[in-house]
Design an enzyme around this catalytic site. Sequence first.
Site, short mmCIF file in Angstrom:
data_model
loop_
_atom_site.label_atom_id
_atom_site.label_comp_id
_atom_site.label_asym_id
_atom_site.label_seq_id
_atom_site.Cartn_x
_atom_site.Cartn_y
_atom_site.Cartn_z
N SER A 156 -25.91 21.91 25.42
CA SER A 156 -24.80 21.05 25.03
C SER A 156 -24.67 19.93 26.04
CB SER A 156 -23.52 21.88 24.98
OG SER A 156 -22.38 21.05 25.06
N GLU B 126 -28.43 25.22 21.11
CA GLU B 126 -27.83 24.91 22.40
C GLU B 126 -27.44 26.21 23.10
OE1 GLU B 126 -25.87 20.53 21.53
OE2 GLU B 126 -24.57 22.27 21.65
#
Length: 551
Positions: free
Chosen positions: A466, A440
């Site tokens: 995210s 992420e």
Amino acid sequence: MKSDLIKKGLERVPHRALLYATGIPRSEMNKPFIGVATSFTDIIPGHAGMRDLERFIEKGVHTGGGYPFFFGIPGICDGIAMGHRGMHYSLASRELIADMVETVAEAHQLDGLVLLTNCDKITPGMLMAAARVNVPSIVVTAGPMMSGHLRGKRLSFVNDAYEAIGKYKKGLLTNSDLAELEVCSCPGAGSCQGMYTANTMACVTEALGMSLPGCATALAVSSKKRRLAFESGSRIVELVKKNITPRKILTQKAFENAIRVDMALGGSTNTVLHIPAIAHEAEVSLSLELFDKISSKTPHISNMLPGGTHYLEDLDYAGGIPAVFKRLKSSLNNAATISGMKTFDIADKAEIIDPEVIRPLNKAYHKEGGIAVLKGSLAPDGAVVKQTAVSSNMMRFKGKARVFNSEENTMKAILSGKIRPGDVVVIRYEGPKGGPGMREMLNATATIAGMGMGESVALITDGRFSGGTRGPCIGHVSPEAMEGGPIAIVRDGDIISIDIPKRKIDLLVKEEEITKRFKTHKAIKPKINKGWLARYAKLVTSASTGAVMKS
């Protein structure tokens, strides 16, 4: 019962002896054996309160007439793993979790499963295992965290703590501001407070029909969550008796419902990885295009963090997922759920308590749902963006590429002031294979936003984001760089065009030049060449197919 294979017959004398060694009374041997897979750990806030929920599940199983056996499943906190080597392990852990639940359930011939979970990869991993093993199963998501508070302002960990890095670099926060923020943004147990990946997956689980109504949004610290844990423990015994298995719940109609609810809530782009992976285990075919098709016809009715202002506690108090069902009923399928009620039954019983948190369809925050799937010369197999977290003036954007082969090099450039308005930051070799593990990029996106460039800089990656990412951030670019996708031959200064309404993402370089670059292109060497992640990199498939493992 399935467990008869380990507890009945002359040849099972040794097996019974071992079972009696655990302390099980003779009176309980004929009851269903229920495995309780718990991902409790002290290091993840979303899981720190699970010991309490385990007790209530156990009480429920006994009350329902079963006998529970607990076993542990590991968890990774994406927030703690963010921005360093640890994030390579996050997505890969989803496969390990599914394998571990399968292993314990099959080795001990358990009759049913209660899956106690909460965070980003643990919940989809548990659901993948349930679909694969296909014994009666019920999921208990441990619940969201309460909002933080600092000087009269509500705080969300992901938005406030990560963006604080960029604000500090700009001189907008002092050392004492940072110290206070660190202590106040996460007030206790639970998954991060917005519609980030953990809470999105909890909502998806309930929408799929695999957890009891109200479970997704019930706060981790609430007595409501305890009662749901108890009821889940009791309900699993009934599911065993009636042989209601996951694949009877995880149907095409259920997956369509889950995607629609996800789009209406503006959930995390990570669901585009996880929902297809769960469907794969359930032997249901889902295409990337289905997400875009449903999103284009689903109004965005809940303005949740990170793109909006509402917290999970607000959604719970507004009526939770049952109330969302009520709003969307005309476009939902009437699918079965583990509660015994169908989707429409749940919708009809629901009450919409706050029409601002769960708006009517004709007063939606956006006409379309949370996720858009983009395709074009830069991403022939697709890329995804959380369009409801992108401002209107950034829905179309052209800029010069600034290319980096890792997240770490990107962060150095951002923090040293080398990224300017009008840039398109390209982070490659961070895909499922290239990462490996498809890290992420929240550090990068949040720092850009915190430095005030969220309205002037775009970010593109073959990695992922995210659920807390907001702004023009496009992930899952497929094929990834390690597979020789077009993102691999982008150079500094190339013009990249993003058109979210038209679902386009293009590298504006002449075809002859692209052909020339491919002829001389050489992929970088794998970043990790030993251990579990090296094996993962060899077996994992593209993000466009859910990054599942080759069988």
